[in-house]
Every structure is written in C-alpha cells, then in structure tokens.
Design a protein around this motif. Sequence first.
Motif, mmCIF file in Angstrom:
data_model
loop_
_atom_site.group_PDB
_atom_site.id
_atom_site.type_symbol
_atom_site.label_atom_id
_atom_site.label_comp_id
_atom_site.label_asym_id
_atom_site.label_seq_id
_atom_site.Cartn_x
_atom_site.Cartn_y
_atom_site.Cartn_z
ATOM 1 N N LEU A 231 0.833 -1.211 0.000
ATOM 2 C CA LEU A 231 0.000 0.000 0.000
ATOM 3 C C LEU A 231 0.864 1.256 0.000
ATOM 4 O O LEU A 231 0.583 2.218 -0.708
ATOM 5 N N MET A 232 1.925 1.228 0.794
ATOM 6 C CA MET A 232 2.788 2.410 0.866
ATOM 7 C C MET A 232 3.598 2.580 -0.420
ATOM 8 O O MET A 232 3.800 3.683 -0.892
ATOM 9 N N HIS A 233 4.041 1.452 -0.982
ATOM 10 C CA HIS A 233 4.885 1.520 -2.171
ATOM 11 C C HIS A 233 4.073 1.812 -3.428
ATOM 12 O O HIS A 233 4.313 2.778 -4.134
ATOM 13 N N LYS A 234 3.075 0.991 -3.640
ATOM 14 C CA LYS A 234 2.315 1.095 -4.888
ATOM 15 C C LYS A 234 1.394 2.316 -4.910
ATOM 16 O O LYS A 234 1.287 3.012 -5.907
ATOM 17 N N TYR A 235 0.698 2.553 -3.806
ATOM 18 C CA TYR A 235 -0.342 3.587 -3.839
ATOM 19 C C TYR A 235 0.089 4.918 -3.237
ATOM 20 O O TYR A 235 -0.467 5.954 -3.583
ATOM 21 N N GLU A 236 1.029 4.889 -2.323
ATOM 22 C CA GLU A 236 1.442 6.165 -1.721
ATOM 23 C C GLU A 236 2.828 6.614 -2.172
ATOM 24 O O GLU A 236 3.289 7.686 -1.781
ATOM 25 N N GLY A 237 3.480 5.794 -2.962
ATOM 26 C CA GLY A 237 4.739 6.220 -3.564
ATOM 27 C C GLY A 237 5.918 6.388 -2.615
ATOM 28 O O GLY A 237 6.851 7.117 -2.917
ATOM 29 N N LEU A 238 5.875 5.704 -1.477
ATOM 30 C CA LEU A 238 7.024 5.780 -0.566
ATOM 31 C C LEU A 238 8.155 4.902 -1.101
ATOM 32 O O LEU A 238 7.895 3.889 -1.737
ATOM 33 N N ASP A 239 9.391 5.284 -0.826
ATOM 34 C CA ASP A 239 10.499 4.472 -1.329
ATOM 35 C C ASP A 239 10.896 3.390 -0.307
ATOM 36 O O ASP A 239 10.422 3.377 0.821
ATOM 37 N N TYR A 240 11.791 2.481 -0.754
ATOM 38 C CA TYR A 240 12.193 1.355 0.095
ATOM 39 C C TYR A 240 12.690 1.816 1.460
ATOM 40 O O TYR A 240 12.381 1.233 2.481
ATOM 41 N N LYS A 241 13.490 2.871 1.402
ATOM 42 C CA LYS A 241 14.102 3.374 2.632
ATOM 43 C C LYS A 241 13.028 3.805 3.625
ATOM 44 O O LYS A 241 13.056 3.447 4.801
ATOM 45 N N GLN A 242 12.065 4.556 3.113
ATOM 46 C CA GLN A 242 11.042 5.072 4.016
ATOM 47 C C GLN A 242 10.124 3.959 4.526
ATOM 48 O O GLN A 242 9.755 3.937 5.700
ATOM 49 N N ILE A 243 9.753 3.052 3.625
ATOM 50 C CA ILE A 243 8.913 1.928 4.052
ATOM 51 C C ILE A 243 9.662 1.110 5.111
ATOM 52 O O ILE A 243 9.082 0.702 6.118
ATOM 53 N N GLY A 244 10.946 0.911 4.873
ATOM 54 C CA GLY A 244 11.772 0.192 5.841
ATOM 55 C C GLY A 244 11.779 0.884 7.192
ATOM 56 O O GLY A 244 11.691 0.241 8.231
ATOM 57 N N ASP A 245 11.861 2.216 7.160
ATOM 58 C CA ASP A 245 11.841 2.978 8.418
ATOM 59 C C ASP A 245 10.507 2.804 9.139
ATOM 60 O O ASP A 245 10.462 2.696 10.360
ATOM 61 N N VAL A 246 9.430 2.801 8.377
ATOM 62 C CA VAL A 246 8.111 2.649 9.000
ATOM 63 C C VAL A 246 7.967 1.255 9.599
ATOM 64 O O VAL A 246 7.518 1.101 10.728
ATOM 65 N N LEU A 247 8.351 0.254 8.835
ATOM 66 C CA LEU A 247 8.142 -1.132 9.272
ATOM 67 C C LEU A 247 9.314 -1.685 10.076
ATOM 68 O O LEU A 247 9.318 -2.854 10.444
ATOM 69 N N LYS A 248 10.299 -0.833 10.325
ATOM 70 C CA LYS A 248 11.497 -1.244 11.062
ATOM 71 C C LYS A 248 12.194 -2.417 10.391
ATOM 72 O O LYS A 248 12.479 -3.447 11.014
ATOM 73 N N LEU A 249 12.428 -2.246 9.114
ATOM 74 C CA LEU A 249 13.145 -3.265 8.348
ATOM 75 C C LEU A 249 14.289 -2.585 7.615
ATOM 76 O O LEU A 249 14.219 -1.381 7.345
ATOM 77 N N SER A 250 15.279 -3.365 7.264
ATOM 78 C CA SER A 250 16.361 -2.795 6.461
ATOM 79 C C SER A 250 15.831 -2.554 5.046
ATOM 80 O O SER A 250 14.780 -3.075 4.660
ATOM 81 N N GLU A 251 16.586 -1.768 4.294
ATOM 82 C CA GLU A 251 16.145 -1.464 2.942
ATOM 83 C C GLU A 251 16.060 -2.733 2.096
ATOM 84 O O GLU A 251 15.114 -2.919 1.326
ATOM 85 N N SER A 252 17.030 -3.616 2.269
ATOM 86 C CA SER A 252 17.029 -4.831 1.440
ATOM 87 C C SER A 252 15.923 -5.784 1.880
ATOM 88 O O SER A 252 15.317 -6.467 1.051
ATOM 89 N N ALA A 253 15.643 -5.807 3.184
ATOM 90 C CA ALA A 253 14.534 -6.648 3.664
ATOM 91 C C ALA A 253 13.208 -6.123 3.112
ATOM 92 O O ALA A 253 12.325 -6.906 2.731
ATOM 93 N N THR A 254 13.090 -4.807 3.056
ATOM 94 C CA THR A 254 11.880 -4.200 2.513
ATOM 95 C C THR A 254 11.719 -4.562 1.038
ATOM 96 O O THR A 254 10.634 -4.892 0.572
ATOM 97 N N LYS A 255 12.846 -4.502 0.363
ATOM 98 C CA LYS A 255 12.850 -4.808 -1.066
ATOM 99 C C LYS A 255 12.355 -6.229 -1.310
ATOM 100 O O LYS A 255 11.505 -6.470 -2.167
ATOM 101 N N SER A 256 12.875 -7.177 -0.525
ATOM 102 C CA SER A 256 12.470 -8.562 -0.778
ATOM 103 C C SER A 256 11.045 -8.816 -0.279
ATOM 104 O O SER A 256 10.324 -9.631 -0.857
#
Lengths: 166, 216
Positions: free
Chosen positions: B174-199
């Motif tokens: 939802l954050m990536h596709k519809y709200e346009g947040l990037d991996y880094k920011q989504i990772g910060d929200v979900l407390k995940l690393s950027e690469s974990a967010t990516k996968s």
Amino acid sequence: MICRDSKSALPDLLLDPTAPTNSAVRAHVDSCAECRRELATLEATFALLDEWKAPEPSPYFDQKLAVRLREEQANAPAGWLERMRARLLFNTGRQFRPAFAAALAVALLVGGGTIANLSQHPAHRETSATITDLQVFDKNDQALQTMDQLLQDESPSDDNAAQPTT
Amino acid sequence: MATLALNPQLVEQLPATAQHHAPADFVHMDDAAIMLELRSGNMAGFDYLIQKYRKPIIHFMYRMVHNQAVAEELAQEVFLRVYRSRETYRAEARFSTWLYRIATNLAVNHARDTKQERSASTIHLDEVDPETGTTPDVADSAIGAESEMLRRERLNAIRQHVLALPERQRMAVLMHKYEGLDYKQIGDVLKLSESATKSLLFRAYQTLREKLKTFV
Ligand SMILES: [Zn+2]
C-alpha cells in the motif's frame, strides 16, 4: 547484474523507470529475455492494481477533525502532565507503567489540592472546600480514565508509534 | 487546500511563545520545522500538515480497512496522536515516516480488534457499505453492464488478494504502490532494512501476480 538481483529490483523499476539508480536493472532487462518477460507480467499486475481507487475524503473529514482537535485542546492538561503521559507512552519501560500511573495519580491529588488551595479566595474557604475537593476528585478521575484508556489503547506494537531511534 | 480546519479564534488565543510563521511560509518549510512550531503552539502549521497528508493517510487507511467511514475515523486518530505527541516529537526521522508509523500501528490494532467481523466481511466485499450506503469504487457509467460486472469482479479480486497478503507485505504494498514511498522510508516505517523491505515487496508482488494472473 545477475537475474536474481535484477528481479528483486523490478518493482522499483516499475515505479520509477527513469531513475538513474535503476539504470543497471534497465540495462540487464534489455539484454535478458527472461527478466523482460518477468517485467512485462509485473507491469500488467501493476496496471491492474491501479484500478483500485480510493474515494476522495468526505467533506466532513476536516470538520470532524477540527472538532476533535478543539476538544483535545480544551481538555489539554497542564504541560507537565502531557509530557508525563508522553513519557509514559513512548519512553518508559512497560513494566514500570502501573507504578507510573499510580505515582501520577498521587501527584495529581497533591498537585490538584495545592493549586485549589492557592487559587481559593480566603473568604469562601468554608463553603467551597467541599466543592473544590469534589472538583479535584472529578479531575483526578478523568485523568485516570484517560490514562487507563491510553494504556489499554497501546498494544505492544504501538510502541512503534514513537520515533525511531535511528 | 486553503481550508483552515481549526477555529481561527483558537489560534489567536494561543500565547505567542514563539515567532510563528504566517500560513504562506509553510510551503517553504520542512515538515519537521513545522512540527517544532506546533510544539510552541502554532496551530496554523499543524493545519497545513493535515491538509498536506490527509488524503494519503485516508487512502492508506481505506485500503487497509475497506470502509470509508472507518478509514476517516482512523485517519483522524492519526492526526490526533500527532498532536498529542507534539512535545515528544524529535526531528530524527522524517515527519511522514513517523506519520505512517502511527498509521500502520492504528491500522493493525483495528484489524486485530475486528478480526471476526472482517473474516466474515471479506467474502462480501462487493456489497454496499453499510456505513456509507455506497459502493465507494465508483463505476464508470459509460461502460456496459457486462463489462461492469467484469470490472467489479476484477476489483474484488485485487482487494481480496491484497488484503490476504501477510500484514507487513500488505502495508508495504500500500505504501509503495499507492502512496509512492520508497524502500528506505517503508523500511523505516516497518522497522526493516532497505534490502529486507525490497524482498518483502518482491514477494508480495510475486504473490499478487500469481493470484491475479487470470485478470491480466
Ligand atoms: Zn535476467
């Protein structure tokens, strides 16, 4: 770039095809038929997901929020209480919370009484003491209720509502 | 955009403890700086932040709960929590990251609270919303009945399969596709690393592609 890395970067490429950071993926996809197929099907899925539109905010949203914020402002306790509550929610270890709530209740009782006594006009002391006490108790009760609510509201995962430490 | 959500009188009544900026200045200000002004009582700045983020947050909540009334209620709760936490706000993370973190927590709590109702209601996603009396995904009146039916079927499939994703995957999508947040920011929200967010996102999109392949 190898196919595995390329594939995991495809969602990024889809959202921002021209970003310079995506040039390596782009180059790989252009030269790799399998990844190109992968990209095409993902593209189709992405386009499909676009069909899910969310409705515009209702005209009442701003009004309702304004009312709730005004209530919040009106009920806003003294600054230190606000800070105490915030500390309770975001900074303090969960295990100390009941103790903190109790300490806060005592502080409120003492503080409330003190403030009431100070602000009370000497001439009216006899008549208004009971009322003042009742008001203080009422306020304490409200504060405790708010506190309980806040503590109940916060499930363990809600600790995340505090800012990240990174 | 220019609507002042708050009673202007309230803003005037607040003590002028700091040099407050005029509403026009906010466009050029960092969100974090506006939050710091809110701490010193500048409600006009907060109003600006609400106007800036209300739509993305309402949309995010709508896709989490699929009910406009509930989504707006939860979005209001997000802004109330921001207001309540103004004293403890530290400009260490981006304001929007903090906002989405509050939003995801509230959405998750709501989902847990209404788990039973939800498992029953997901089967009937196409029904008229009992709270608003409408099916919010407005149909295009120009298309015929049959293609309209197909469209509804597709939409239901999209919703159901997004909703069926594991919690964190769903929020990430939802954050990536519809709200346009990037991996880094989504990772910060979900407390995940950027690469974990990516996968995480990659797995989510793979699942969606598989589940929705009959519609593409
Ligand atoms: Zn490849």
